[in-house]
Design a protein around this motif. Structure first.
Motif, PDB file in Angstrom:
ATOM      1  N   GLY A  41       0.840  -1.190   0.000  1.00  0.00           N
ATOM      2  CA  GLY A  41       0.000   0.000   0.000  1.00  0.00           C
ATOM      3  C   GLY A  41       0.874   1.239   0.000  1.00  0.00           C
ATOM      4  N   SER A  42       0.298   2.354  -0.378  1.00  0.00           N
ATOM      5  CA  SER A  42       1.070   3.596  -0.321  1.00  0.00           C
ATOM      6  C   SER A  42       0.152   4.752   0.053  1.00  0.00           C
ATOM      7  N   MET A  43       0.760   5.737   0.685  1.00  0.00           N
ATOM      8  CA  MET A  43       0.037   6.943   1.050  1.00  0.00           C
ATOM      9  C   MET A  43       0.970   8.116   0.739  1.00  0.00           C
ATOM     10  N   GLY A  44       0.542   8.944  -0.169  1.00  0.00           N
ATOM     11  CA  GLY A  44       1.394  10.050  -0.582  1.00  0.00           C
ATOM     12  C   GLY A  44       2.669   9.585  -1.256  1.00  0.00           C
ATOM     13  N   GLY A  45       2.603   8.420  -1.921  1.00  0.00           N
ATOM     14  CA  GLY A  45       3.777   7.878  -2.601  1.00  0.00           C
ATOM     15  C   GLY A  45       4.746   7.139  -1.697  1.00  0.00           C
ATOM     16  N   VAL A  46       4.414   7.040  -0.409  1.00  0.00           N
ATOM     17  CA  VAL A  46       5.279   6.349   0.561  1.00  0.00           C
ATOM     18  C   VAL A  46       4.650   4.999   0.895  1.00  0.00           C
ATOM     19  N   PRO A  47       5.427   3.895   0.781  1.00  0.00           N
ATOM     20  CA  PRO A  47       4.882   2.575   1.129  1.00  0.00           C
ATOM     21  C   PRO A  47       4.440   2.515   2.590  1.00  0.00           C
ATOM     22  N   ILE A  48       3.307   1.854   2.828  1.00  0.00           N
ATOM     23  CA  ILE A  48       2.769   1.703   4.186  1.00  0.00           C
ATOM     24  C   ILE A  48       2.339   0.263   4.423  1.00  0.00           C
ATOM     25  N   LEU A  49       2.244  -0.115   5.702  1.00  0.00           N
ATOM     26  CA  LEU A  49       1.648  -1.402   6.075  1.00  0.00           C
ATOM     27  C   LEU A  49       0.140  -1.295   5.877  1.00  0.00           C
ATOM     28  N   TYR A  50      -0.492  -2.396   5.475  1.00  0.00           N
ATOM     29  CA  TYR A  50      -1.946  -2.386   5.469  1.00  0.00           C
ATOM     30  C   TYR A  50      -2.482  -3.778   5.736  1.00  0.00           C
ATOM     31  N   ARG A  51      -3.686  -3.818   6.325  1.00  0.00           N
ATOM     32  CA  ARG A  51      -4.353  -5.077   6.677  1.00  0.00           C
ATOM     33  C   ARG A  51      -5.358  -5.422   5.602  1.00  0.00           C
ATOM     34  N   LEU A  52      -5.447  -6.696   5.282  1.00  0.00           N
ATOM     35  CA  LEU A  52      -6.398  -7.189   4.295  1.00  0.00           C
ATOM     36  C   LEU A  52      -7.162  -8.379   4.848  1.00  0.00           C
ATOM     37  N   ILE A  53      -8.317  -8.613   4.267  1.00  0.00           N
ATOM     38  CA  ILE A  53      -9.085  -9.829   4.536  1.00  0.00           C
ATOM     39  C   ILE A  53      -9.284 -10.515   3.199  1.00  0.00           C
TER      40      ILE A  53
END
Length: 86
Positions: A64-76
């Motif tokens: 995932g990314s926010m503002g072009g910066v990779p982030i952790l994200y949770r999925l189901i």
């Protein structure tokens, strides 16, 4: 993942005919790896373990990314089993 999917014998013996869904909850890291796997919706132990195996063997995911910066994200991820009438 459907090609890798196995229907556990135990699941077929214990669950009624029809569709059954296991929901696997996990985190995608900033480099696309999967971690923190867990079962959100259990249907039967062997089906749950097979769903975890399937998700853990899918390889890297797009982070995932926010503002072009990779982030952790949770999925189901939903894993659906269908038990047919013999």
């Amino acid at each position: 993942y459907r090609k890798m999917m196995r229907s556990p014998e135990r699941m077929v013996q214990f669950l009624p005919v029809g569709r059954h869904v296991v929901k696997v909850l996990f985190t995608v890291t900033t480099d696309g790896k999967i971690c923190d796997l867990g079962i959100q919706n259990s249907i039967e132990y062997s089906a749950d373990m097979e769903a975890l195996r399937l998700v853990s063997n899918t390889g890297k995911w797009k982070p995932g990314s926010m503002g072009g910066v990779p982030i952790l994200y949770r999925l189901i991820q939903r894993i659906t089993y269908e038990i047919a009438q013999e």
